[in-house]
Design a protein around this motif. Structure first.
Motif, mmCIF file in Angstrom:
data_model
loop_
_atom_site.group_PDB
_atom_site.id
_atom_site.type_symbol
_atom_site.label_atom_id
_atom_site.label_comp_id
_atom_site.label_asym_id
_atom_site.label_seq_id
_atom_site.Cartn_x
_atom_site.Cartn_y
_atom_site.Cartn_z
ATOM 1 N N GLU A 33 52.956 -9.209 -46.385
ATOM 2 C CA GLU A 33 53.686 -10.085 -47.301
ATOM 3 C C GLU A 33 55.052 -9.518 -47.683
ATOM 4 O O GLU A 33 55.660 -9.947 -48.660
ATOM 5 N N LYS B 263 53.558 -6.639 -55.025
ATOM 6 C CA LYS B 263 53.402 -7.819 -55.884
ATOM 7 C C LYS B 263 51.966 -8.319 -55.751
ATOM 8 O O LYS B 263 51.460 -8.499 -54.634
ATOM 9 N N THR C 31 49.850 -10.883 -55.375
ATOM 10 C CA THR C 31 49.867 -12.298 -54.995
ATOM 11 C C THR C 31 48.447 -12.857 -54.987
ATOM 12 O O THR C 31 47.468 -12.129 -55.205
#
Length: 582
Positions: free
Chosen positions: A553, A528, A530
Motif C-alpha cells: 500500500e 497507515k 488502513t
C-alpha cells in the motif's frame, strides 16, 4: 547590501533548485507570516541552506565560501575572538595584501566588521557562507582551546584538595568543599564547554582503576575526549552533584538530577545520572538545548508519501499516532515537531513526560516522578480531567498506560506517544502483548512511525557507483527493483536510469577528525492503519504479514528510505546498513 528578492526568485528558478509551484507557495506563506521567502523555503526543506546562500551571494555580487573541512591558520582564525565569532557568525579565514577575508551569515552586520577592522587594522572583505561552514570553523577554535584545557588539567588536577580520610568516609561538608574547589570548578566548566562546542549529546565520566576517562557522544557515536588522573574523580563527581542538587554523600544508590546554564543567549539543560560502579560513581550528562526550535517534518527527514500520511493523521481530532524505535532514535524530536504543528491557540495540549526534554510555549508539560507516585498512568488519569484536546504521553511502557492511552483516544482526544519496537508493524503485537484488545487497536491507532538516525555526510564527499558484487549483496536484504522504482518516484535519479547509473557517496575524513560526517538525519517508515491492515490485526496476523501489506500500500521501509537518502547524498550506504542492522 539589500538582497533584491525578485532577482533572487529569478536565479533560484533558473537554477532549477525548486519548482515554480514550490516557490509561489513559499512566497504566499512568507507574505502571510511576514517572513523572507528564502527562510520559508529553508524551514520547509525545499532548498538547502548552502544553495540558498550561493544564490544570495550571486545576487549581491560577492563570493560564496564553503569552510567545511578547510584548514585555517590558527593565527588568522584568532584575529576574531571566539565569543565574537560564535555570537555574530563570522570567521576570519584568509589574509592577503588586499585585506582580511571573513565568512559571514549576515554581510550587513556593519558593527562587527567595523570592530574587527579596528582590532586587526586590516581592510575587511566580507564573504557569504552557510551555517555548516560556520560550525566547522568554530570547531577549529577547539584546537587552541584544547591547549588551554590541557594546562588546566595539568596544573589543577595536582592541586585538587584531598582529604586525609578514606574516600568512603568523607563527610558531606568535605565533599562540598571539594566541589567548590576552584580547580574542580574549572575542570567541570571546561568539560561542559567543550561538549557543547563539539555538539555532543552526552558526556560520559567513567572511573577506572588508574584513570578517569571522559567520553563525548557526537552524532550517536562515543569518542574518547580526554583521560584524567583518577584523583580528580571524587571532586568532579561532587561538583556535578552540587550543580544538579543531588545528595553528595550518597554513593551506593543511583541518582538523577538536572541543571541549566545559559551560553551565548542559548538556554541549555543538562540531565544528570550517576551510577555506582566497581571503581566509583560513573556520571552521564545528557545535553538538551531547550530553545531548539524551527524544526519541520521535512528538515528531520520526512518526505513524499510518508510526509503526506503524517500531515493527514495530524488533521484528525481523535486517535493515536505512535513513534517507535530504540532509545536515541529521535522519537521525542519527532513528537515535539508534530506538537509544534498542532500548537494553535484554539487547542489545549497537555503532556506527561520523563523527562521534559524541550520546553514548548502554550503546552502544559508534566514531569513523571515515580518516587512519589506520579507515574505515566497516574499523570495521564489526571490529564484527562484537565479538558485536553491533544495529549502527548512520553512513552507507553506498561499495560496500565497503554489501556489509558487507548481509552483517551476513544473518548475524543488525539494522543501522541512512543513505544519501543524495531519497526512500525512491530508496534501492533507489542500493544497486544500489553493486553490492548485488537478491536480497540483498529479503532484508535491511525499512524505508526518507525525511525532511526543516520550520520550526515559533510560537503566533502566522494561519489561512486556499486559494482555487480555489491549489488548482489544488497539484493540479499532489499528488493532492488522496488527500491529503483522508489528512487524514480522521488526523482532522485532519471526515469530511465539503471542501477549502474545510481550514484552513492563515501565520507572523506576531515582535518578536525569528524570522519566525514557532521550532524544526523532520520530515516523512517510510516505505516497507515488502513482497512486491509485492520482486517489483518483482527485476524491476528503476524508482524511480517502486516508489514508486507503496508509495503503493497505504498509504505517505504527504513532501509529503503535510507538507500534513498544515500543516493541523494545525505548519508552513506554503509552508515544506513550499520544503523538499520543494529
Amino acid at each position: 547590501m539589500e538582497i533584491d528578492e525578485d532577482q533572487l526568485k529569478k536565479f533560484i528558478l533558473e537554477s532549477k533548485l525548486i519548482s515554480r509551484d514550490d516557490l509561489e507557495e513559499a512566497v504566499k506563506i512568507a507574505k502571510e507570516k511576514k517572513q523572507k521567502f528564502g527562510d520559508v523555503l529553508l524551514s520547509s526543506g525545499k532548498i538547502s541552506e548552502a544553495d540558498l546562500r550561493r544564490m544570495e551571494a550571486f545576487v549581491l555580487g560577492i563570493p560564496f565560501v564553503n569552510l567545511a573541512n578547510q584548514k585555517i591558520d590558527i593565527a588568522i582564525l584568532s584575529l576574531i575572538p571566539e565569543p565574537i565569532a560564535r555570537n555574530h557568525n563570522i570567521i576570519a579565514y584568509k589574509k592577503s595584501d588586499t585585506g582580511l577575508e571573513v565568512a559571514m551569515l549576515d554581510v550587513d552586520d556593519i558593527a562587527v566588521t567595523d570592530f574587527i577592522k579596528k582590532r586587526s587594522g586590516l581592510k575587511i572583505l566580507p564573504r557569504l557562507t552557510d551555517s555548516n561552514s560556520i560550525k566547522s570553523a568554530l570547531v577549529l577554535y577547539r584546537k587552541s582551546l584544547q591547549a588551554e584545557f590541557d594546562n588546566i588539567i595539568q596544573k589543577e588536577t595536582s592541586s585538587i584538595k584531598t582529604v586525609s580520610k578514606d574516600e568512603g568516609e568523607k563527610s558531606e561538608e568535605e565533599l562540598k568543599e571539594m566541589a567548590e574547589d576552584l580547580p574542580v570548578v574549572k575542570i567541570v566548566d571546561s568539560l561542559v564547554f567543550h561538549a557543547i562546542l563539539q555538539n555532543a549529546s552526552d558526556i560520559h565520566i567513567e572511573p577506572g582503576e588508574t584513570e578517569l576517562t571522559v567520553r563525548y557522544r557526537i552524532d550517536g557515536i562515543l569518542h574518547d575526549a580526554m583521560i584524567l588522573d583518577k584523583n580528580a574523580a571524587p571532586g568532579i563527581t561532587a561538583r556535578i552533584k552540587v550543580l544538579s542538587n543531588l545528595k553528595l554523600d550518597e554513593k551506593r544508590l543511583p541518582q538523577d538530577g538536572r541543571f541549566k546554564i545559559e551560553q551565548n543567549g542559548e538556554k541549555i539543560s543538562f540531565r544528570v545520572s550517576t551510577l555506582p560502579t566497581y571503581y566509583g560513581e560513573k556520571t552521564v550528562i545528557r545535553i538538551l538545548k531547550e530553545n531548539s526550535h524551527g524544526l519541520s517534518l521535512e528538515t528531520i527527514g520526512f518526505h513524499g508519501e510518508g510526509l503526506e500520511r503524517i500531515h493527514e493523521s495530524l488533521k484528525q481530532k481523535i486517535g493515536m499516532i505512535l513513534a517507535t524505535g530504540p532509545t536515541g532514535s529521535g522519537k521525542t524530536t519527532t513528537l515535539y515537531t508534530m506538537l509544534d504543528i498542532l500548537n494553535r491557540p484554539e487547542v489545549n495540549i497537555s503532556t506527561i513526560e520523563d523527562p521534559i526534554e524541550y520546553q514548548m510555549p502554550r503546552v502544559n508539560q508534566t514531569q513523571v516522578r515515580s518516587e512519589i507516585g506520579m507515574t505515566f498512568a497516574n499523570g495521564l488519569r489526571t490529564l484527562l480531567r484537565q479538558d485536553p484536546d491533544i495529549i502527548m504521553v512520553g512513552e507507553i511502557r506498561d499495560t496500565e498506560t497503554a489501556a489509558l492511552a487507548v481509552n483517551a483516544s476513544l473518548t475524543g482526544h488525539l494522543v501522541l506517544s512512543t513505544i519501543h519496537t524495531n519497526s512500525a508493524a512491530g508496534a501492533i503485537p507489542r500493544l497486544i502483548d500489553m493486553k490492548v484488545e485488537p478491536f480497540l487497536l483498529i479503532s484508535t491507532v491511525k499512524t505508526i512511525i518507525a525511525q532511526r538516525l543516520v550520520r550526515k555526510l559533510t560537503a566533502e564527499k566522494e561519489k561512486y557507483f556499486l559494482i555487480d558484487a555489491e549489488l548482489k549483496n544488497l539484493e540479499k536484504i532489499v528488493n532492488l527493483e522496488r527500491v529503483l522504482a522508489l528512487l524514480k518516484t522521488e526523482k532522485a535519479i532519471g526515469p530511465k536510469d539503471t542501477w549502474a547509473e545510481v550514484p552513492f557517496y563515501k565520507p572523506v575524513k576531515g582535518s578536525d577528525n569528524n570522519l566525514g560526517y557532521s550532524g544526523r538525519i532520520g530515516i523512517h517508515e510510516v505505516l497507515k492503519v488502513t482497512s486491509s491492515i485492520k482486517e489483518l490485526i483482527i485476524r491476528g496476523s503476524s508482524q511480517d504479514q502486516i508489514e508486507e501489506q503496508a509495503k503493497k500500500e505504498g509504505m517505504s521501509t527504513m532501509l529503503e528510505d535510507g538507500i534513498l537518502k544515500a543516493v541523494e547524498g545525505y548519508t552513506s550506504l554503509e552508515e544506513v546498513l550499520r544503523v538499520v542492522s543494529e
